[in-house]
Write an enzyme that holds these catalytic residues in place. Structure first.
Site, PDB file in Angstrom:
ATOM      1  N   LYS A  46       0.869  -1.172   0.000  1.00 39.77           N
ATOM      2  CA  LYS A  46       0.000   0.000   0.000  1.00 39.77           C
ATOM      3  C   LYS A  46       0.912   1.231   0.000  1.00 39.77           C
ATOM      4  CE  LYS A  46      -3.518   2.730   0.974  1.00 39.77           C
ATOM      5  NZ  LYS A  46      -4.408   3.077  -0.129  1.00 39.77           N
ATOM      6  N   LEU A  74      -5.334   7.388   0.555  1.00 36.58           N
ATOM      7  CA  LEU A  74      -3.989   6.984   0.989  1.00 36.58           C
ATOM      8  C   LEU A  74      -3.840   6.842   2.499  1.00 36.58           C
ATOM      9  CD1 LEU A  74      -1.428   8.772  -1.384  1.00 36.58           C
ATOM     10  CD2 LEU A  74      -2.532   6.558  -1.634  1.00 36.58           C
ATOM     11  N   ASN A 129       4.105   6.630  -6.618  1.00 33.77           N
ATOM     12  CA  ASN A 129       2.681   6.826  -6.899  1.00 33.77           C
ATOM     13  C   ASN A 129       2.461   8.321  -7.110  1.00 33.77           C
ATOM     14  OD1 ASN A 129      -0.056   7.030  -6.998  1.00 33.77           O
ATOM     15  ND2 ASN A 129      -0.453   6.157  -4.972  1.00 33.77           N
ATOM     16  N   CYS A 132      -2.281   9.116  -7.656  1.00 35.49           N
ATOM     17  CA  CYS A 132      -3.452   8.833  -6.822  1.00 35.49           C
ATOM     18  C   CYS A 132      -4.487   9.934  -6.999  1.00 35.49           C
ATOM     19  CB  CYS A 132      -3.069   8.728  -5.351  1.00 35.49           C
ATOM     20  SG  CYS A 132      -4.538   8.460  -4.334  1.00 35.49           S
ATOM     21  N   ILE A 202      -2.494   0.913 -15.281  1.00 37.79           N
ATOM     22  CA  ILE A 202      -2.952   2.254 -14.923  1.00 37.79           C
ATOM     23  C   ILE A 202      -3.415   2.307 -13.461  1.00 37.79           C
ATOM     24  CG2 ILE A 202      -3.695   2.948 -17.221  1.00 37.79           C
ATOM     25  CD1 ILE A 202      -6.565   2.147 -16.529  1.00 37.79           C
ATOM     26  N   GLY A 255      -8.254  -4.120 -14.017  1.00 36.92           N
ATOM     27  CA  GLY A 255      -9.319  -5.078 -14.303  1.00 36.92           C
ATOM     28  C   GLY A 255      -8.866  -6.479 -14.620  1.00 36.92           C
ATOM     29  N   GLY A 276      -5.298  -6.204  -8.885  1.00 32.27           N
ATOM     30  CA  GLY A 276      -5.774  -5.274  -7.867  1.00 32.27           C
ATOM     31  C   GLY A 276      -7.108  -5.683  -7.281  1.00 32.27           C
TER      32      GLY A 276
HETATM   33  C1  LIG Z   1      -9.233   0.047  -2.651  1.00 28.83           C
HETATM   34  C2  LIG Z   1      -8.112   0.459  -3.554  1.00 28.83           C
HETATM   35  C3  LIG Z   1      -6.999   1.104  -3.012  1.00 28.83           C
HETATM   36  C4  LIG Z   1      -5.924   1.496  -3.835  1.00 28.83           C
HETATM   37  N1  LIG Z   1      -4.839   2.104  -3.272  1.00 28.83           N
HETATM   38  C5  LIG Z   1      -3.765   2.414  -4.051  1.00 28.83           C
HETATM   39  C6  LIG Z   1      -2.575   2.930  -3.474  1.00 28.83           C
HETATM   40  O1  LIG Z   1      -2.448   3.093  -2.261  1.00 28.83           O
HETATM   41  N2  LIG Z   1      -1.550   3.229  -4.315  1.00 28.83           N
HETATM   42  C7  LIG Z   1      -1.612   3.034  -5.677  1.00 28.83           C
HETATM   43  O2  LIG Z   1      -0.642   3.308  -6.385  1.00 28.83           O
HETATM   44  N3  LIG Z   1      -2.732   2.519  -6.242  1.00 28.83           N
HETATM   45  C8  LIG Z   1      -3.793   2.208  -5.461  1.00 28.83           C
HETATM   46  N4  LIG Z   1      -4.908   1.649  -6.039  1.00 28.83           N
HETATM   47  C9  LIG Z   1      -4.944   1.431  -7.500  1.00 28.83           C
HETATM   48  C10 LIG Z   1      -4.519   0.007  -7.873  1.00 28.83           C
HETATM   49  O3  LIG Z   1      -3.196  -0.269  -7.456  1.00 28.83           O
HETATM   50  C11 LIG Z   1      -4.648  -0.227  -9.392  1.00 28.83           C
HETATM   51  O4  LIG Z   1      -3.782   0.648 -10.069  1.00 28.83           O
HETATM   52  C12 LIG Z   1      -6.054  -0.005  -9.915  1.00 28.83           C
HETATM   53  O5  LIG Z   1      -7.028  -0.406  -8.971  1.00 28.83           O
HETATM   54  C13 LIG Z   1      -6.316  -0.744 -11.230  1.00 28.83           C
HETATM   55  O6  LIG Z   1      -6.181  -2.132 -11.085  1.00 28.83           O
HETATM   56  P1  LIG Z   1      -7.439  -3.120 -10.779  1.00 28.83           P
HETATM   57  O7  LIG Z   1      -8.540  -2.735 -11.731  1.00 28.83           O
HETATM   58  O8  LIG Z   1      -6.918  -4.493 -10.974  1.00 28.83           O
HETATM   59  O9  LIG Z   1      -7.845  -2.860  -9.367  1.00 28.83           O
HETATM   60  C14 LIG Z   1      -5.999   1.251  -5.229  1.00 28.83           C
HETATM   61  C15 LIG Z   1      -7.102   0.598  -5.766  1.00 28.83           C
HETATM   62  C16 LIG Z   1      -8.138   0.190  -4.957  1.00 28.83           C
HETATM   63  C17 LIG Z   1      -9.314  -0.530  -5.560  1.00 28.83           C
END
Ligand SMILES: Cc1cc2nc3c(=O)[nH]c(=O)nc-3n(C[C@H](O)[C@H](O)[C@H](O)COP(=O)(O)O)c2cc1C
Length: 314
Positions: A46, A74, A129, A132, A202, A255, A276
């Site tokens: 995280k 965050l 990151n 965000c 992304i 996704g 993710g």
């Molecule tokens: C609940 C949640 C918290 C996230 N927290 C962070 C984070 O702290 N730092 C970051 O770079 N991305 C964060 N993301 C983004 C994910 O790392 C990822 O880039 C994004 O969700 C797309 O991938 P996915 O569709 O497989 O979830 C978060 C996503 C979700 C759903």
């Protein structure tokens, strides 16, 4: 037939190309009862900041037809507590550890965080990151009706932050990009020019859901980041666009739910992928994808996953 799933992300050698996406896997301990953590290609933490953050007020998540909206903001314990309380577990796992960092202010905070992490041998890489969508801190608007801009929405700011961090660490550096831009390739190129070893894309796509009866947003902050299957076609398109413009490896995400969706990302040009939102639905998704990739390669008589990277036929 021996199947090779090994890939390199800069100087980072991964036993397989399947990692977890920041913020969806906590600090790994949360998942230790569900999967054998040693099987992962890499673990991404995280995002942490210099000081602890409480995150945004609830409600912070809501489901949408094919995805999840989140505005966690965050929430994290800050670097000191991360080192004291989270690192002891993480450093024992034995797979490459990628620590995600963000700044609440200027690039100096990125530099301070990177300096601290640079001294920790078990930290294999640092992920910046700069994308965000849920913290309003990076660049102050010049007038009150201008909205805040993310670092990764501006090629010059991206260049400056990556360059500054590159100057203080020899660890592998990954820069995480935002899809909330007109042309993601110019941001990826700026990060590459500044010395990042890889780009990750992304992060979430800005979205909003409304509770019709109340006439209010479903997320307390109003807007939020959309993830999950809904954003996959956008993510695959962006990986393909960036692949054509940069020489550094791409870590693709957005996704990914199963082996088939992971394969889309390799074919579009990803050298590795991250899972993710799927971790919340099935915590074994990563492990199932690793064995799914092996089976796919064997079935198609492909010896090395690298043969698939960017193999799209147009
Ligand atoms: C609940 C949640 C918290 C996230 N927290 C962070 C984070 O702290 N730092 C970051 O770079 N991305 C964060 N993301 C983004 C994910 O790392 C990822 O880039 C994004 O969700 C797309 O991938 P996915 O569709 O497989 O979830 C978060 C996503 C979700 C759903």
């Amino acid at each position: 037939m021996g199947i090779n799933l090994k890939v390199k992300i800069g100087k980072l050698q991964l036993n397989n190309p399947v990692m977890v996406a920041s913020g969806t896997f906590g600090y790994a301990e949360e998942f230790k009862d569900f999967i054998d953590l040693k099987k992962l290609g890499a673990i991404v933490t995280k995002t942490i900041t210099l000081k602890p953050r409480m995150g945004n007020p609830p409600p912070r998540t809501c489901e949408t037809p094919a995805g999840l909206l989140n505005s966690i903001g965050l929430e994290n314990p800050g670097i000191d507590k991360f080192i004291q309380e989270k690192l002891p577990f993480l450093r024992k796992i034995g797979v490459p550890l990628i620590v995600s960092i963000a700044s609440e202010g200027d690039s100096e905070e990125f530099v301070s965080l990177a300096r601290r992490l640079d001294k920790i041998p078990e930290v294999s890489a640092i992920e910046l990151n700069i994308s965000c969508p849920n913290i309003k801190s990076n660049q102050k608007p010049e007038t009150s009706n201008q909205s805040y801009k993310l670092i990764s929405q501006d090629p010059n700011s991206t260049y400056e932050v990556v360059k500054a961090v590159r100057g203080v660490t020899k660890k592998a550096l990954i820069t995480k990009l935002s899809p909330n831009v007109t042309d993601i390739t110019e941001i990826a190129q700026a990060a590459e020019a500044a010395g990042t070893d890889a780009v990750a894309l992304i992060n979430t796509l800005m979205g909003m859901s409304i509770e019709v009866k109340a006439g209010r947003p479903k997320i307390a902050m109003g807007t939020a980041g959309l993830s999950g299957p809904a954003i996959r076609p956008v993510a695959v398109r962006m990986v393909w666009e960036v692949y054509k413009k940069v020489k550094i490896p791409i870590i693709g995400m957005g996704g990914i739910m199963d082996t088939s969706s992971a394969l889309e990302f390799f074919i579009a040009g990803s050298s590795a992928i991250a899972v993710g939102t799927a971790n919340f639905i099935n915590p074994r998704t990563t492990i199932e994808i690793i064995s799914g990739l092996e089976k796919y390669l064997a079935r198609n008589k492909i010896k090395d996953i690298k043969e698939l990277i960017g193999s799209l036929k147009i």
